[in-house]
Design a protein around this motif. Sequence first.
Motif, PDB file in Angstrom:
ATOM      1  N   GLN A  16       2.616  45.101  20.578  1.00 48.68           N
ATOM      2  CA  GLN A  16       4.286  45.422  20.683  1.00 48.68           C
ATOM      3  C   GLN A  16       4.375  46.600  21.707  1.00 48.68           C
ATOM      4  OE1 GLN A  16       5.572  45.533  16.452  1.00 48.68           O
ATOM      5  NE2 GLN A  16       6.771  43.710  17.159  1.00 48.68           N
ATOM      6  N   LEU A  22       3.873  38.640  22.669  1.00 47.55           N
ATOM      7  CA  LEU A  22       4.003  37.150  22.973  1.00 47.55           C
ATOM      8  C   LEU A  22       3.018  36.612  23.421  1.00 47.55           C
ATOM      9  CD1 LEU A  22       7.768  37.456  24.280  1.00 47.55           C
ATOM     10  CD2 LEU A  22       7.113  37.102  21.980  1.00 47.55           C
ATOM     11  N   PRO A  42       5.716  30.438  16.076  1.00 46.20           N
ATOM     12  CA  PRO A  42       6.737  30.652  17.048  1.00 46.20           C
ATOM     13  C   PRO A  42       6.812  31.788  17.673  1.00 46.20           C
ATOM     14  CG  PRO A  42       7.752  30.783  14.807  1.00 46.20           C
ATOM     15  CD  PRO A  42       6.204  30.238  14.730  1.00 46.20           C
ATOM     16  N   SER A  44       8.871  33.879  17.881  1.00 48.60           N
ATOM     17  CA  SER A  44       9.705  34.919  17.266  1.00 48.60           C
ATOM     18  C   SER A  44       9.175  35.221  15.775  1.00 48.60           C
ATOM     19  CB  SER A  44      11.168  34.140  16.898  1.00 48.60           C
ATOM     20  OG  SER A  44      10.758  33.119  16.110  1.00 48.60           O
ATOM     21  N   SER A  46       7.468  37.492  13.185  1.00 51.86           N
ATOM     22  CA  SER A  46       7.332  38.921  12.950  1.00 51.86           C
ATOM     23  C   SER A  46       5.813  39.256  12.782  1.00 51.86           C
ATOM     24  CB  SER A  46       8.143  39.454  11.887  1.00 51.86           C
ATOM     25  OG  SER A  46       7.317  39.025  10.707  1.00 51.86           O
TER      26      SER A  46
END
Length: 117
Positions: A16, A22, A42, A44, A46
């Motif tokens: 991150q 990603l 996905p 998104s 966490s």
Amino acid sequence: MFVAPISTEALLEQAQAETLYLNLIEQINKDFNLANEGIDFPLSISPDELKIQLHEKIYRMIQYKFAEYLNLLYIIDVSEIEIKKLDGSDLVILAEQVAFLILKREWQKVWFRNYYR
């Protein structure tokens, strides 16, 4: 210079911090699909949820799809030496350790691709 993280949490924090999280998810999805183990995290998701779902997937593979599990480790290119060092007496702990080794190898691929582009 690449320094391998010492824990899953440290690895995900570093991903991150370097804005490569990603890319890490995409790499995991790609390699699992190459191994014919459909997984579609996905973008998104966490970091905590990624860790949990990856652990569960590895646990199920060790229990029910061992040949596919071995194929996945080969495709991802997880170190055989590192796998052999693990204690397989508790499947839950083993799955957690293998999930970390998978994340570590995938992170290495993403980091090097980014660093040397």
